[in-house]
Design a protein around this motif. Sequence first.
Motif, PDB file in Angstrom:
ATOM      1  N   HIS A  46      30.279 -40.635   3.994  1.00 24.24           N
ATOM      2  CA  HIS A  46      31.285 -41.501   4.353  1.00 24.24           C
ATOM      3  C   HIS A  46      32.031 -40.991   5.406  1.00 24.24           C
ATOM      4  O   HIS A  46      32.923 -41.726   6.165  1.00 24.24           O
ATOM      5  CB  HIS A  46      32.246 -41.651   2.925  1.00 24.24           C
ATOM      6  N   HIS A  47      32.288 -39.664   5.769  1.00 23.84           N
ATOM      7  CA  HIS A  47      33.275 -39.145   6.486  1.00 23.84           C
ATOM      8  C   HIS A  47      32.473 -38.671   8.228  1.00 23.84           C
ATOM      9  O   HIS A  47      33.170 -38.748   8.768  1.00 23.84           O
ATOM     10  CB  HIS A  47      33.965 -37.960   5.916  1.00 23.84           C
ATOM     11  N   GLY A  49      28.598 -38.971   9.871  1.00 29.41           N
ATOM     12  CA  GLY A  49      27.383 -39.877   9.954  1.00 29.41           C
ATOM     13  C   GLY A  49      26.012 -39.046   9.738  1.00 29.41           C
ATOM     14  O   GLY A  49      24.952 -39.600   9.463  1.00 29.41           O
ATOM     15  N   SER A  50      26.199 -37.694   9.962  1.00 28.20           N
ATOM     16  CA  SER A  50      24.961 -36.909  10.020  1.00 28.20           C
ATOM     17  C   SER A  50      25.256 -35.476   9.952  1.00 28.20           C
ATOM     18  O   SER A  50      26.416 -35.365  10.167  1.00 28.20           O
ATOM     19  CB  SER A  50      24.094 -37.271  11.191  1.00 28.20           C
ATOM     20  N   LYS A  51      24.311 -34.852   9.752  1.00 25.42           N
ATOM     21  CA  LYS A  51      24.507 -33.130   9.940  1.00 25.42           C
ATOM     22  C   LYS A  51      25.015 -32.823  11.125  1.00 25.42           C
ATOM     23  O   LYS A  51      25.983 -31.929  11.464  1.00 25.42           O
ATOM     24  CB  LYS A  51      23.066 -32.510   9.612  1.00 25.42           C
ATOM     25  N   SER A  52      24.508 -33.343  12.287  1.00 23.45           N
ATOM     26  CA  SER A  52      24.745 -33.314  13.744  1.00 23.45           C
ATOM     27  C   SER A  52      26.121 -33.544  14.090  1.00 23.45           C
ATOM     28  O   SER A  52      26.864 -32.722  14.665  1.00 23.45           O
ATOM     29  CB  SER A  52      24.005 -33.935  14.652  1.00 23.45           C
ATOM     30  N   GLU A  53      26.699 -34.586  13.423  1.00 19.83           N
ATOM     31  CA  GLU A  53      28.058 -34.971  13.559  1.00 19.83           C
ATOM     32  C   GLU A  53      29.333 -34.016  12.776  1.00 19.83           C
ATOM     33  O   GLU A  53      29.940 -33.541  13.387  1.00 19.83           O
ATOM     34  CB  GLU A  53      28.385 -36.581  13.049  1.00 19.83           C
ATOM     35  N   LEU A  54      28.562 -33.613  11.897  1.00 17.92           N
ATOM     36  CA  LEU A  54      29.415 -32.561  10.999  1.00 17.92           C
ATOM     37  C   LEU A  54      29.372 -31.275  11.996  1.00 17.92           C
ATOM     38  O   LEU A  54      30.488 -30.419  11.787  1.00 17.92           O
ATOM     39  CB  LEU A  54      28.536 -32.403   9.753  1.00 17.92           C
ATOM     40  N   VAL A  55      28.225 -30.624  12.469  1.00 23.03           N
ATOM     41  CA  VAL A  55      28.344 -29.433  13.334  1.00 23.03           C
ATOM     42  C   VAL A  55      29.314 -29.788  14.516  1.00 23.03           C
ATOM     43  O   VAL A  55      29.943 -28.833  14.773  1.00 23.03           O
ATOM     44  CB  VAL A  55      26.795 -29.092  13.771  1.00 23.03           C
TER      45      VAL A  55
END
Length: 110
Positions: A46-47, A49-55
């Motif tokens: 929800h916050h 969009g992807s693991k890459s965005e999180l990294v």
Amino acid sequence: MMLDSTSVKGRILDAAARAFATHGVDQTSIDDIARDLGATKGKIYHHFGSKSELVCAIRKQSVQLTLERVRPQFDAAMPPPEKFHAMAKAHVIAMISELAYHRVVVEEMR
């Protein structure tokens, strides 16, 4: 903008940074992070969009956390040698205080 660790996004970033720093980005799943948070992976997606965005958000937060510590020393009215020393000390404190974030950045650079 520095994310507050009490905000949902801040808690997600903190959990992800700890997990990635401990187990590595490639070895850590969104499920692992959700389990650490006691949440669903849907809450994370929800916050982010992807693991890459999180990294990427962890990288940005790492820089922001360091800037928040060093900026007051940079802005202080003091002789350059003292300012440099104060900035270096603030940088080291930032590295130690937010080690998980900085470790992810360093590991991702390898």
